[in-house]
Design a protein around this motif. Structure first.
Motif, PDB file in Angstrom:
ATOM      1  N   LEU A  93      51.587  58.845  32.122  1.00 34.20           N
ATOM      2  CA  LEU A  93      51.315  57.541  31.524  1.00 34.20           C
ATOM      3  C   LEU A  93      52.638  56.813  31.356  1.00 34.20           C
ATOM      4  O   LEU A  93      53.556  57.345  30.745  1.00 34.20           O
ATOM      5  N   ARG A  94      52.730  55.632  31.919  1.00 31.69           N
ATOM      6  CA  ARG A  94      53.921  54.822  31.688  1.00 31.69           C
ATOM      7  C   ARG A  94      53.744  54.117  30.359  1.00 31.69           C
ATOM      8  O   ARG A  94      52.646  53.672  30.018  1.00 31.69           O
ATOM      9  N   ARG A  95      54.848  53.988  29.618  1.00 27.75           N
ATOM     10  CA  ARG A  95      54.775  53.340  28.304  1.00 27.75           C
ATOM     11  C   ARG A  95      54.205  51.933  28.488  1.00 27.75           C
ATOM     12  O   ARG A  95      54.758  51.119  29.221  1.00 27.75           O
ATOM     13  N   ASN A  96      53.072  51.680  27.836  1.00 25.65           N
ATOM     14  CA  ASN A  96      52.404  50.375  27.901  1.00 25.65           C
ATOM     15  C   ASN A  96      52.134  49.932  29.336  1.00 25.65           C
ATOM     16  O   ASN A  96      52.125  48.747  29.642  1.00 25.65           O
ATOM     17  N   ARG A 123      45.409  50.734  33.293  1.00 28.05           N
ATOM     18  CA  ARG A 123      45.048  51.249  31.977  1.00 28.05           C
ATOM     19  C   ARG A 123      44.742  50.121  31.011  1.00 28.05           C
ATOM     20  O   ARG A 123      44.094  50.317  29.989  1.00 28.05           O
ATOM     21  N   CYS A 124      45.187  48.904  31.326  1.00 28.53           N
ATOM     22  CA  CYS A 124      45.015  47.787  30.392  1.00 28.53           C
ATOM     23  C   CYS A 124      43.675  47.075  30.567  1.00 28.53           C
ATOM     24  O   CYS A 124      43.230  46.360  29.692  1.00 28.53           O
ATOM     25  N   ASP A 144      48.206  46.099  38.938  1.00 29.09           N
ATOM     26  CA  ASP A 144      48.896  44.983  39.602  1.00 29.09           C
ATOM     27  C   ASP A 144      50.033  44.419  38.752  1.00 29.09           C
ATOM     28  O   ASP A 144      50.592  43.382  39.057  1.00 29.09           O
ATOM     29  N   GLY A 145      50.363  45.107  37.654  1.00 29.85           N
ATOM     30  CA  GLY A 145      51.452  44.675  36.791  1.00 29.85           C
ATOM     31  C   GLY A 145      51.055  43.725  35.679  1.00 29.85           C
ATOM     32  O   GLY A 145      51.897  43.312  34.884  1.00 29.85           O
ATOM     33  N   THR A 146      49.781  43.371  35.590  1.00 31.15           N
ATOM     34  CA  THR A 146      49.323  42.429  34.572  1.00 31.15           C
ATOM     35  C   THR A 146      49.607  42.922  33.157  1.00 31.15           C
ATOM     36  O   THR A 146      49.836  42.112  32.255  1.00 31.15           O
ATOM     37  N   HIS A 147      49.636  44.242  32.954  1.00 30.35           N
ATOM     38  CA  HIS A 147      49.889  44.797  31.612  1.00 30.35           C
ATOM     39  C   HIS A 147      51.159  44.220  30.989  1.00 30.35           C
ATOM     40  O   HIS A 147      51.201  43.977  29.793  1.00 30.35           O
ATOM     41  N   SER A 148      52.167  43.964  31.809  1.00 33.37           N
ATOM     42  CA  SER A 148      53.431  43.441  31.265  1.00 33.37           C
ATOM     43  C   SER A 148      53.323  41.966  30.882  1.00 33.37           C
ATOM     44  O   SER A 148      54.092  41.493  30.052  1.00 33.37           O
ATOM     45  N   LYS A 149      52.368  41.256  31.456  1.00 31.68           N
ATOM     46  CA  LYS A 149      52.195  39.831  31.150  1.00 31.68           C
ATOM     47  C   LYS A 149      51.321  39.595  29.928  1.00 31.68           C
ATOM     48  O   LYS A 149      51.421  38.559  29.282  1.00 31.68           O
ATOM     49  N   GLY A 187      51.043  41.846  27.295  1.00 31.60           N
ATOM     50  CA  GLY A 187      51.503  42.573  26.110  1.00 31.60           C
ATOM     51  C   GLY A 187      50.671  43.798  25.795  1.00 31.60           C
ATOM     52  O   GLY A 187      50.483  44.146  24.634  1.00 31.60           O
ATOM     53  N   PHE A 188      50.175  44.473  26.829  1.00 33.71           N
ATOM     54  CA  PHE A 188      49.356  45.666  26.632  1.00 33.71           C
ATOM     55  C   PHE A 188      50.098  46.719  25.811  1.00 33.71           C
ATOM     56  O   PHE A 188      51.259  47.010  26.051  1.00 33.71           O
TER      57      PHE A 188
END
Length: 74
Positions: free
Chosen positions: A6-9, A40-41, A51-56, A58-59
């Protein structure tokens, strides 16, 4: 053994070449890159892949395994 990291957030990351991802009917998703990153988000436009949306958005992925283990033992 296959490890799911699991990557952090971030996503679930599977680094094995021996993994396939199948849908609820057993159809296999094409895998175009390794390692496999699974969303995961819940907000990815490429589900089940990240697709990297978690970083946009604030997951927050919750607690790490050590914190959870310590909490459950008390």
């Amino acid at each position: 053994m296959i490890t799911v990291r699991l990557r952090r957030n971030g996503p679930y990351v599977i680094e094995s070449d021996e993994v396939t991802v199948v849908d609820w009917e057993g159809a296999e998703y094409p895998i175009d890159r390794r390692p496999i990153a699974l969303c995961r988000c819940g907000a990815s436009s490429k589900k089940p892949f990240c697709d990297g949306t978690h970083s946009k958005i604030g997951f927050d992925g919750g607690r790490d395994a050590q914190t959870l283990k310590t909490h459950d033992e008390s």
